[in-house]
Motif scaffolding. Structure first.
Motif, PDB file in Angstrom:
ATOM      1  N   LYS A  82     -16.242   0.670 -25.643  1.00 50.01           N
ATOM      2  CA  LYS A  82     -17.532   1.008 -25.377  1.00 50.01           C
ATOM      3  C   LYS A  82     -17.607   2.187 -24.928  1.00 50.01           C
ATOM      4  CE  LYS A  82     -19.539  -3.472 -25.573  1.00 50.01           C
ATOM      5  NZ  LYS A  82     -20.900  -4.490 -24.468  1.00 50.01           N
ATOM      6  N   GLU A  83     -18.644   2.914 -24.985  1.00 40.78           N
ATOM      7  CA  GLU A  83     -19.120   4.055 -23.954  1.00 40.78           C
ATOM      8  C   GLU A  83     -18.550   3.787 -22.107  1.00 40.78           C
ATOM      9  OE1 GLU A  83     -20.616   7.241 -26.856  1.00 40.78           O
ATOM     10  OE2 GLU A  83     -21.960   6.682 -25.059  1.00 40.78           O
ATOM     11  N   ARG A  84     -18.791   4.637 -21.946  1.00 39.26           N
ATOM     12  CA  ARG A  84     -18.225   4.250 -20.274  1.00 39.26           C
ATOM     13  C   ARG A  84     -19.883   4.444 -19.345  1.00 39.26           C
ATOM     14  NH1 ARG A  84     -14.443   7.230 -16.494  1.00 39.26           N
ATOM     15  NH2 ARG A  84     -12.939   6.563 -17.951  1.00 39.26           N
ATOM     16  N   GLU A  85     -20.134   2.914 -18.456  1.00 39.61           N
ATOM     17  CA  GLU A  85     -21.029   3.542 -18.463  1.00 39.61           C
ATOM     18  C   GLU A  85     -21.341   2.721 -17.393  1.00 39.61           C
ATOM     19  OE1 GLU A  85     -23.102  -0.265 -19.431  1.00 39.61           O
ATOM     20  OE2 GLU A  85     -21.872  -1.796 -19.024  1.00 39.61           O
ATOM     21  N   LEU A  86     -22.200   3.649 -16.513  1.00 34.73           N
ATOM     22  CA  LEU A  86     -23.160   4.323 -15.274  1.00 34.73           C
ATOM     23  C   LEU A  86     -23.696   2.494 -14.550  1.00 34.73           C
ATOM     24  CD1 LEU A  86     -25.391   6.242 -12.775  1.00 34.73           C
ATOM     25  CD2 LEU A  86     -25.730   3.835 -12.644  1.00 34.73           C
ATOM     26  N   VAL A  87     -22.520   1.959 -13.331  1.00 35.99           N
ATOM     27  CA  VAL A  87     -23.282   0.779 -12.909  1.00 35.99           C
ATOM     28  C   VAL A  87     -24.085   1.216 -11.646  1.00 35.99           C
ATOM     29  CG1 VAL A  87     -21.798  -1.068 -11.255  1.00 35.99           C
ATOM     30  CG2 VAL A  87     -21.053  -0.045 -13.548  1.00 35.99           C
ATOM     31  N   ALA A  88     -23.498   2.052 -10.492  1.00 34.01           N
ATOM     32  CA  ALA A  88     -24.385   2.359  -9.683  1.00 34.01           C
ATOM     33  C   ALA A  88     -24.051   3.050  -8.826  1.00 34.01           C
ATOM     34  CB  ALA A  88     -24.335   0.723  -8.834  1.00 34.01           C
ATOM     35  N   THR A  89     -24.794   3.830  -8.448  1.00 34.81           N
ATOM     36  CA  THR A  89     -24.260   5.034  -7.676  1.00 34.81           C
ATOM     37  C   THR A  89     -25.254   5.211  -6.193  1.00 34.81           C
ATOM     38  OG1 THR A  89     -26.584   6.362  -8.843  1.00 34.81           O
ATOM     39  CG2 THR A  89     -24.669   6.505  -9.241  1.00 34.81           C
ATOM     40  N   ILE A  90     -24.614   5.911  -5.862  1.00 34.69           N
ATOM     41  CA  ILE A  90     -25.373   5.647  -4.167  1.00 34.69           C
ATOM     42  C   ILE A  90     -24.956   7.505  -2.976  1.00 34.69           C
ATOM     43  CG2 ILE A  90     -23.130   5.247  -2.676  1.00 34.69           C
ATOM     44  CD1 ILE A  90     -24.373   4.038  -0.967  1.00 34.69           C
ATOM     45  N   THR A  91     -26.557   8.118  -3.560  1.00 33.14           N
ATOM     46  CA  THR A  91     -26.180   9.237  -2.877  1.00 33.14           C
ATOM     47  C   THR A  91     -25.614  10.023  -1.466  1.00 33.14           C
ATOM     48  OG1 THR A  91     -28.552   9.466  -1.676  1.00 33.14           O
ATOM     49  CG2 THR A  91     -28.309   9.386  -4.117  1.00 33.14           C
ATOM     50  N   ARG A  92     -25.607  10.951  -0.374  1.00 31.82           N
ATOM     51  CA  ARG A  92     -25.303  10.939   0.460  1.00 31.82           C
ATOM     52  C   ARG A  92     -26.107  10.578   1.322  1.00 31.82           C
ATOM     53  NH1 ARG A  92     -25.001  17.219   2.284  1.00 31.82           N
ATOM     54  NH2 ARG A  92     -27.838  18.094   0.789  1.00 31.82           N
ATOM     55  N   ASN A  93     -27.448  10.646   1.659  1.00 35.28           N
ATOM     56  CA  ASN A  93     -28.600   9.825   1.728  1.00 35.28           C
ATOM     57  C   ASN A  93     -28.629   7.975   1.501  1.00 35.28           C
ATOM     58  OD1 ASN A  93     -28.588  12.852   3.579  1.00 35.28           O
ATOM     59  ND2 ASN A  93     -29.617  12.906   1.380  1.00 35.28           N
ATOM     60  N   VAL A  94     -27.555   7.347   1.013  1.00 34.10           N
ATOM     61  CA  VAL A  94     -27.301   6.254   1.256  1.00 34.10           C
ATOM     62  C   VAL A  94     -29.142   5.898   0.151  1.00 34.10           C
ATOM     63  CG1 VAL A  94     -26.062   5.847   3.091  1.00 34.10           C
ATOM     64  CG2 VAL A  94     -27.871   5.730   3.006  1.00 34.10           C
ATOM     65  N   GLY A  95     -29.392   6.933  -0.435  1.00 36.84           N
ATOM     66  CA  GLY A  95     -29.995   6.813  -1.724  1.00 36.84           C
ATOM     67  C   GLY A  95     -29.389   5.699  -3.293  1.00 36.84           C
TER      68      GLY A  95
END
Length: 115
Positions: free
Chosen positions: A43-56
């Motif tokens: 399978k292709e690599r998929e996004l699980v979760a992200t967090i911005t520098r402002n913790v969004g």
């Protein structure tokens, strides 16, 4: 040398929990968005979760309510609860900077879920 090093992967029964950690070295990632991606065999690599520098935060629909991403002092964690048989993959930590377009990846950590 800039490095992102993941840890915390392993084998867990379905319904169990794991906590992944990503430690950054070689530069400050305080201005970087950080994320966890995963790639299962075939399978292709998929996004699980992200967090911005402002913790969004942002989550894939498949993990909402089960996974929690957090960051603190150069480390990024992914708390995974209620693991399912469809969650096994190599999980990768990523750091990205939208201004410089720099992207860094860790080497990955294996997560296996037994039924």
């Amino acid at each position: 040398q800039v490095q992102l090093v993941e840890s915390g992967g392993g084998l867990v029964q379905a319904g169990g929990s794991l906590r992944l950690s990503c430690a950054a070295s070689g530069r400050s990632f305080s201005n970087y968005a950080m994320g966890w991606f995963r790639q299962a065999p075939g399978k292709e690599r998929e996004l699980v979760a992200t967090i911005t520098r402002n913790v969004g935060t942002n989550y894939a629909d498949s993990v909402k309510g089960r996974f929690t991403i957090s960051r603190d002092n150069g480390k990024v964690a992914l708390q995974m609860n209620g693991l399912k048989v469809e969650d096994p993959a190599v999980y990768y930590c990523q750091g990205s900077n939208s201004w410089s377009h720099a992207v860094y990846w860790g080497q990955g950590t294996q997560v296996t879920v037994s039924s």
